[in-house]
Design a protein around this motif. Structure first.
Motif, PDB file in Angstrom:
ATOM      1  N   ALA A  40      -4.925  -0.047  -2.444  1.00 22.84           N
ATOM      2  CA  ALA A  40      -4.212   1.149  -2.237  1.00 22.84           C
ATOM      3  C   ALA A  40      -2.718   0.807  -2.539  1.00 22.84           C
ATOM      4  CB  ALA A  40      -4.085   1.512  -0.637  1.00 22.84           C
ATOM      5  N   GLY A  41      -2.008   1.628  -3.196  1.00 23.74           N
ATOM      6  CA  GLY A  41      -0.715   1.488  -3.618  1.00 23.74           C
ATOM      7  C   GLY A  41      -0.686   0.410  -4.869  1.00 23.74           C
ATOM      8  N   ARG A  42       0.095  -0.461  -4.628  1.00 25.95           N
ATOM      9  CA  ARG A  42       0.237  -1.293  -5.718  1.00 25.95           C
ATOM     10  C   ARG A  42      -0.920  -2.369  -5.403  1.00 25.95           C
ATOM     11  NH1 ARG A  42       6.227  -0.931  -5.626  1.00 25.95           N
ATOM     12  NH2 ARG A  42       6.302  -2.398  -3.895  1.00 25.95           N
ATOM     13  N   GLY A  43      -1.564  -2.265  -4.395  1.00 25.12           N
ATOM     14  CA  GLY A  43      -2.760  -3.152  -4.290  1.00 25.12           C
ATOM     15  C   GLY A  43      -3.945  -2.689  -4.950  1.00 25.12           C
TER      16      GLY A  43
ATOM     17  N   TYR B  45      -4.260   3.218   4.848  1.00 27.76           N
ATOM     18  CA  TYR B  45      -4.421   3.024   3.305  1.00 27.76           C
ATOM     19  C   TYR B  45      -5.023   4.294   2.765  1.00 27.76           C
ATOM     20  CZ  TYR B  45      -4.098  -1.790   4.540  1.00 27.76           C
ATOM     21  OH  TYR B  45      -3.666  -3.130   5.314  1.00 27.76           O
ATOM     22  N   TRP B  46      -5.272   5.476   3.600  1.00 27.19           N
ATOM     23  CA  TRP B  46      -5.815   6.566   3.080  1.00 27.19           C
ATOM     24  C   TRP B  46      -4.928   7.672   2.745  1.00 27.19           C
ATOM     25  CZ3 TRP B  46     -11.149   8.885   4.212  1.00 27.19           C
ATOM     26  CH2 TRP B  46     -12.200   7.623   4.039  1.00 27.19           C
ATOM     27  N   SER B  47      -3.849   7.365   1.919  1.00 28.04           N
ATOM     28  CA  SER B  47      -2.863   8.222   1.848  1.00 28.04           C
ATOM     29  C   SER B  47      -3.181   9.662   1.093  1.00 28.04           C
ATOM     30  CB  SER B  47      -1.576   7.542   1.019  1.00 28.04           C
ATOM     31  OG  SER B  47      -2.176   7.093  -0.258  1.00 28.04           O
ATOM     32  N   ASP B  48      -4.436   9.666   0.195  1.00 29.57           N
ATOM     33  CA  ASP B  48      -4.830  10.884  -0.297  1.00 29.57           C
ATOM     34  C   ASP B  48      -5.552  11.830   0.525  1.00 29.57           C
ATOM     35  OD1 ASP B  48      -7.193   9.114  -0.140  1.00 29.57           O
ATOM     36  OD2 ASP B  48      -7.852   9.729  -2.128  1.00 29.57           O
ATOM     37  N   TYR B  49      -5.827  11.486   2.024  1.00 34.31           N
ATOM     38  CA  TYR B  49      -6.429  12.330   2.747  1.00 34.31           C
ATOM     39  C   TYR B  49      -5.545  12.551   3.895  1.00 34.31           C
ATOM     40  CZ  TYR B  49      -9.791  14.973   5.416  1.00 34.31           C
ATOM     41  OH  TYR B  49     -10.251  15.850   6.150  1.00 34.31           O
TER      42      TYR B  49
ATOM     43  N   GLY C 146       7.233   0.573   4.236  1.00 39.50           N
ATOM     44  CA  GLY C 146       8.367  -0.050   3.963  1.00 39.50           C
ATOM     45  C   GLY C 146       8.905  -1.126   5.008  1.00 39.50           C
ATOM     46  N   GLU C 147      10.044  -1.458   4.926  1.00 38.92           N
ATOM     47  CA  GLU C 147      10.846  -2.133   5.983  1.00 38.92           C
ATOM     48  C   GLU C 147      11.255  -1.324   6.879  1.00 38.92           C
ATOM     49  OE1 GLU C 147      12.195  -4.702   8.410  1.00 38.92           O
ATOM     50  OE2 GLU C 147      10.782  -5.524   6.728  1.00 38.92           O
ATOM     51  N   PRO C 148      10.675  -1.558   8.074  1.00 41.09           N
ATOM     52  CA  PRO C 148      11.286  -0.674   9.237  1.00 41.09           C
ATOM     53  C   PRO C 148      12.718  -0.711   9.458  1.00 41.09           C
ATOM     54  CG  PRO C 148       9.726  -2.102  10.312  1.00 41.09           C
ATOM     55  CD  PRO C 148       9.695  -2.340   8.644  1.00 41.09           C
ATOM     56  N   LEU C 149      13.167  -1.999   9.406  1.00 45.24           N
ATOM     57  CA  LEU C 149      14.598  -2.447   9.744  1.00 45.24           C
ATOM     58  C   LEU C 149      15.611  -1.763   8.748  1.00 45.24           C
ATOM     59  CD1 LEU C 149      14.379  -5.979  10.822  1.00 45.24           C
ATOM     60  CD2 LEU C 149      14.770  -4.073  12.307  1.00 45.24           C
TER      61      LEU C 149
ATOM     62  N   TYR D 157       0.736  -1.270  -0.078  1.00 42.94           N
ATOM     63  CA  TYR D 157       0.091  -0.146  -0.008  1.00 42.94           C
ATOM     64  C   TYR D 157       0.736   1.249  -0.163  1.00 42.94           C
ATOM     65  CZ  TYR D 157       0.770   0.002   5.188  1.00 42.94           C
ATOM     66  OH  TYR D 157       1.273   0.101   6.316  1.00 42.94           O
ATOM     67  N   THR D 158       2.070   1.185   0.509  1.00 44.05           N
ATOM     68  CA  THR D 158       2.889   2.227   0.181  1.00 44.05           C
ATOM     69  C   THR D 158       3.824   2.652  -0.928  1.00 44.05           C
ATOM     70  OG1 THR D 158       4.778   1.461   1.617  1.00 44.05           O
ATOM     71  CG2 THR D 158       3.327   2.308   2.928  1.00 44.05           C
ATOM     72  N   THR D 159       3.529   1.351  -1.885  1.00 41.15           N
ATOM     73  CA  THR D 159       4.510   1.286  -3.131  1.00 41.15           C
ATOM     74  C   THR D 159       5.974   1.553  -2.589  1.00 41.15           C
ATOM     75  OG1 THR D 159       2.586   2.607  -4.200  1.00 41.15           O
ATOM     76  CG2 THR D 159       4.487   2.188  -5.581  1.00 41.15           C
ATOM     77  N   SER D 160       6.535   0.656  -1.778  1.00 41.25           N
ATOM     78  CA  SER D 160       7.825   0.766  -1.292  1.00 41.25           C
ATOM     79  C   SER D 160       8.917   0.410  -2.396  1.00 41.25           C
ATOM     80  CB  SER D 160       8.179   0.107  -0.103  1.00 41.25           C
ATOM     81  OG  SER D 160       7.059   1.015   1.039  1.00 41.25           O
ATOM     82  N   ALA D 161      10.077   0.474  -2.197  1.00 40.26           N
ATOM     83  CA  ALA D 161      11.027  -0.085  -3.168  1.00 40.26           C
ATOM     84  C   ALA D 161      12.351   0.069  -2.500  1.00 40.26           C
ATOM     85  CB  ALA D 161      11.249   0.771  -4.475  1.00 40.26           C
ATOM     86  N   ASP D 162      13.557  -0.442  -2.823  1.00 40.83           N
ATOM     87  CA  ASP D 162      14.832  -0.363  -2.302  1.00 40.83           C
ATOM     88  C   ASP D 162      15.607   0.757  -2.816  1.00 40.83           C
ATOM     89  OD1 ASP D 162      16.891  -1.199  -0.701  1.00 40.83           O
ATOM     90  OD2 ASP D 162      17.578  -2.923  -1.660  1.00 40.83           O
ATOM     91  N   VAL D 163      15.000   2.018  -2.588  1.00 41.54           N
ATOM     92  CA  VAL D 163      15.804   3.245  -2.961  1.00 41.54           C
ATOM     93  C   VAL D 163      15.613   4.234  -1.821  1.00 41.54           C
ATOM     94  CG1 VAL D 163      15.366   2.812  -5.401  1.00 41.54           C
ATOM     95  CG2 VAL D 163      13.722   4.071  -4.289  1.00 41.54           C
TER      96      VAL D 163
END
Length: 403
Positions: A204-207, A300-304, A81-84, A44-50
């Protein structure tokens, strides 16, 4: 979150119904970073390794922890993301533990939980660590975009359990992995996992991009049948696995129908407990702080956005007069369609509003992922209506909003 095992216990060891009184402090899910070593199809956050610019600095994050403690939230969940992957994760975790939050949890993909990290997590005394696995072996690796992810995550599970940490597995069910639910339950039993969390797909996101993979209603119902059977075994026979579900509060209504069929004399008591819980808690019992410091009604409500903790404290934002929060806290909510007419609004709270928003542009429209038919939600007059099926493809409504 619907705590299936908890409500199943009411059938064998009833407890008094406790209803909320006064202001509710939320469980806060804090996305510490958007960086992640995986690329999950439902993220849902469309995270990536960047690296992602604009994330909270160390000092800003520390100030948020102090504010959350002073505000008296009941639980803090550190996520990503991955918190670690965040540069100061363990410093933040140490500060959170020193502040003595009532409940401190970690949500991770598990692949970075090596022996050293598992030892540090155990030493910090996290109350719970949730690790995501979306199938067995290659299924999980395809779902999460990295070969070897299953084995790495399972290694993390084992390292934590060996150190006495309470661990749960989170499984997002889709058309591609629904058939592996029994194997996931077997894995939990074999590895002595404490909790199994079935998550329904949220758009949401990639979901949202992959919403066409959402589970057909017939498979969702079969999954709930499987989980209800396992939860009954846990309660009636003392099997330890705790079962919970998330992101589809129709699960509670489905369970109540099971109780009405099998334990009719206890149905009123269980329903009273479910109504006291109230179903979907976005904007009320659940809050989100994203990686940029923005506050949302849920993850999931990243647009609000209610506001940003870089400028105004979370406690002020959550206690303010935001109109969306005020409406989400209304009971009953101003729901429309099947959700508005449903006889079980007090149980499910209107389900997951973001799916309705993504498909129609209206957060109060009916949730397309409700898998109950008209007769099951008290709409006998509409029993001839075709049951809503998961949406396949993008909406053509100009009001449709994308993450």
């Amino acid at each position: 979150m619907f705590r299936l095992t908890q409500y199943m216990r009411e059938l064998v060891a009833p407890t008094p119904v406790r209803r909320r009184s006064g202001p509710v402090k939320p469980v806060v899910i804090w996305n510490l970073t958007r960086r992640c070593n995986l690329r999950c199809r439902h993220c849902y956050t469309t995270s990536a390794d960047v690296p992602f610019p604009g994330e909270l600095s160390h000092d800003q994050a520390m100030a948020v922890l102090d504010d959350l403690k002073d505000f008296g939230i009941p639980a803090l969940i550190l996520s990503g993301g991955e918190p670690l992957s965040r540069f100061d994760f363990f410093e933040l975790a140490e500060r959170a533990r020193a502040l003595n939050f009532r409940h401190l949890s970690l949500s991770t993909n598990g692949t970075l939980v090596n022996e050293a990290n598992a030892a540090r997590i155990a030493d910090l005394g996290f109350d719970y660590v949730g690790i995501s696995l979306d199938g067995i072996g290659a299924t999980n690796d395809w779902f999460r975009g990295l070969d070897g992810a299953f084995d790495a995550a399972l290694g993390g599970v084992r390292a934590l359990i060996a150190r006495g940490v309470k661990v749960g597995l989170r499984f997002t069910i889709t058309e591609d992995n629904a058939g592996q639910l029994p194997q996931m339950i077997e894995l939990c039993d074999r590895e002595r996992v404490d909790k199994f969390y079935l998550s329904h797909l949220v758009y949401a996101g990639r979901g949202d991009k992959h919403r066409g993979e959402d589970t057909e209603h017939i498979r969702t119902r079969a999954a709930l049948d499987e989980l209800i059977d396992r939860a009954w075994v846990a309660v009636a026979e003392g099997a330890p696995l705790e079962i919970v579900t998330g992101n589809n509060d129709a699960d509670a209504v489905y369970f109540l129908a099971w109780v009405e069929r099998n334990f009719p004399e206890k149905a009123a008591h269980v329903r009273a407990h479910l109504e006291a819980w109230g179903g979907n808690s976005s904007g009320l019992g659940v809050a989100n702080i994203d990686t940029q410091g923005r506050v949302h009604p849920d993850t999931y409500w990243s647009d609000y956005t209610v506001g940003n903790v870089k400028q105004v404290s979370f406690s002020q934002l959550w206690s303010g007069d935001d109109p969306m929060l005020a409406t989400l806290r209304t009971r009953p909510r101003p729901l429309k369609g099947r959700c508005g007419a449903c006889a079980y609004k007090a149980v499910c709270g209107g389900n997951t509003r973001i799916r309705a928003l993504q498909l129609t542009g209206d957060p109060w429209a009916e949730d397309p992922a409700c898998y109950l038919d008209a007769s099951e939600i008290g709409l006998a007059a509409e029993a001839a209506r075709v049951t809503v099926t998961p949406f396949r493809g993008k909406s053509h409504d100009p009001a449709h909003r994308f993450f």
